[in-house]
Design an enzyme around this catalytic site. Structure first.
Site, PDB file in Angstrom:
ATOM      1  N   GLU A 110      -8.593  -0.028  -1.639  1.00 25.68           N
ATOM      2  CA  GLU A 110      -7.539  -0.641  -1.170  1.00 25.68           C
ATOM      3  C   GLU A 110      -5.890   0.114  -0.773  1.00 25.68           C
ATOM      4  OE1 GLU A 110      -3.965  -2.742  -0.025  1.00 25.68           O
ATOM      5  OE2 GLU A 110      -5.284  -2.724   1.787  1.00 25.68           O
ATOM      6  N   ILE A 155      -7.392  -4.602  -5.532  1.00 24.46           N
ATOM      7  CA  ILE A 155      -7.944  -5.234  -4.074  1.00 24.46           C
ATOM      8  C   ILE A 155      -6.889  -4.893  -3.839  1.00 24.46           C
ATOM      9  CG2 ILE A 155      -9.555  -6.595  -6.053  1.00 24.46           C
ATOM     10  CD1 ILE A 155      -7.668  -8.563  -6.929  1.00 24.46           C
ATOM     11  N   ASP A 156      -7.054  -5.562  -2.881  1.00 26.95           N
ATOM     12  CA  ASP A 156      -6.449  -6.152  -1.443  1.00 26.95           C
ATOM     13  C   ASP A 156      -4.681  -6.410  -1.750  1.00 26.95           C
ATOM     14  OD1 ASP A 156      -8.369  -4.141  -0.128  1.00 26.95           O
ATOM     15  OD2 ASP A 156      -8.365  -5.487   1.703  1.00 26.95           O
ATOM     16  N   LYS A 157      -3.816  -6.143  -1.225  1.00 28.28           N
ATOM     17  CA  LYS A 157      -2.636  -7.241  -1.543  1.00 28.28           C
ATOM     18  C   LYS A 157      -2.570  -8.608  -1.562  1.00 28.28           C
ATOM     19  CE  LYS A 157       1.677  -7.681   1.030  1.00 28.28           C
ATOM     20  NZ  LYS A 157       2.758  -7.773   1.565  1.00 28.28           N
ATOM     21  N   ARG A 198     -14.105  -7.046   4.099  1.00 23.99           N
ATOM     22  CA  ARG A 198     -13.902  -6.974   5.644  1.00 23.99           C
ATOM     23  C   ARG A 198     -14.779  -6.717   6.624  1.00 23.99           C
ATOM     24  NH1 ARG A 198      -7.437  -6.228   4.221  1.00 23.99           N
ATOM     25  NH2 ARG A 198      -7.331  -6.997   5.641  1.00 23.99           N
TER      26      ARG A 198
END
Length: 320
Positions: A13, A154-156, A255
């Site tokens: 990410e 990993i994404d926020k 996603r």
């Protein structure tokens, strides 16, 4: 040099820190200022930082150095040559962390939703790195001043397990395992709709979306191989709870893949739907992380329960 679609194989990410980035201006962005265009294309990089790069001559349009307020035309070729980062001081910050495991080589954290993993130019505080520097005092220097110890991301707005390295030897070992796809990474996700199969594999390449520079999409153009395995664990009304296993680790992979098969993640602000359940971020949780310890050679596996906000959504759905 790498282009806008290249990223480190273990990244998941945010702004990836490529040395060179390139864009071709689409019709809908004609007459847009070049500084705004680039800022919109880069996550976690401020407009003031972009303007500094432009002022230093790091940005060209059709081969010519431009000013920040230069207006773009359809078909313009923009190149950003990111300079070597100037020395920056990343301040240790007392941000609460849920430590799942720690020793002299590494640390495993259950990251809360909303916490960015590492600083980026123009944004040097409030991240997992700032918290780790306060907690650990020692982190691997392989990824430089902005990303000390960070092996993967990993994404926020994704919660769950992430590991960081405390020395370069451990970092090299963990990074090699990620590159070889031997790290066990399993996620829990709540998606829209009913999947017709109880399990399956999504094998579809991912690259930048040419229509929206901040998004990724399944495409054959300037893309990278991406594989996600899924298993249905529960169907609840018009939603499905999944366990997903990553074989590769592309930016926004789960996603993008779930949107691609018509079942976007609940609460996903970028790839999801505007109707239905509201969450502060996507219903995605990194629940399992397994790897071989860089010193002992022992396989270690950790798990983290679904966070309370996801549990509350599931309870609400089950009670309908």
């Amino acid at each position: 040099m790498s282009n806008v679609n290249e990223e480190q194989i273990h990244n998941e990410e945010e702004f990836n820190g490529e040395e060179r980035m390139e864009w071709t201006v689409a019709a809908e962005h004609k007459k847009e200022r070049v500084d705004k265009y680039i800022t919109d294309a880069l996550e976690d990089v401020s407009r003031s930082q972009v303007q500094l790069w432009i002022g230093d001559g790091a940005v060209t349009v059709n081969g010519a150095i431009v000013k920040a307020n230069a207006k773009l035309s359809e078909g313009d070729q923009i190149v950003l040559q990111i300079p070597e980062p100037a020395a920056v001081e990343i301040i240790a910050e007392d941000i609460p962390l849920e430590v799942v495991y720690e020793d002299s080589d590494l640390i495993v954290i259950n990251k809360q939703r909303g916490l960015v993993v590492h600083p980026a130019p123009g944004h040097t505080s409030g991240t997992l790195v700032n918290a780790l520097m306060y907690h650990c005092k020692d982190l691997s220097g392989i990824n430089g001043e902005l990303r000390p110890g960070i092996v993967h991301r990993i994404d926020k707005d994704t919660s769950g397990l992430i590991m960081a390295a405390k020395n370069d030897r451990a970092h090299a070992s963990l990074a090699a395992q990620l590159k070889e796809h031997s790290v066990n990474r399993r996620y829990i996700a709540l998606v829209h709709g009913h999947l017709s199969h109880d399990q399956g594999t999504i094998d579809a390449p991912i690259g930048r979306d040419t229509n929206d520079r901040k998004m990724y999409t399944v495409t054959e153009r300037n893309s990278k191989h991406a594989v996600t395995h899924f298993t249905v664990t529960e169907r609840i009304n018009d939603y499905t709870l999944l366990e997903l296993k990553l074989e590769t680790g592309r930016t926004h992979q789960i996603r993008v893949h779930m949107k691609f098969i018509g079942h976007p993640l609940v609460g996903d602000p970028t790839y999801g739907r505007n109707k239905g359940i509201k969450m502060n971020g996507q219903a995605l949780h990194a629940a399992t992380l397994g790897f071989v310890h860089p010193s002992t050679g022992e396989y270690m596996e950790f798990s983290a329960p679904i966070p309370q906000d996801m549990e509350d959504v599931l309870a609400s759905l089950r009670s309908r």
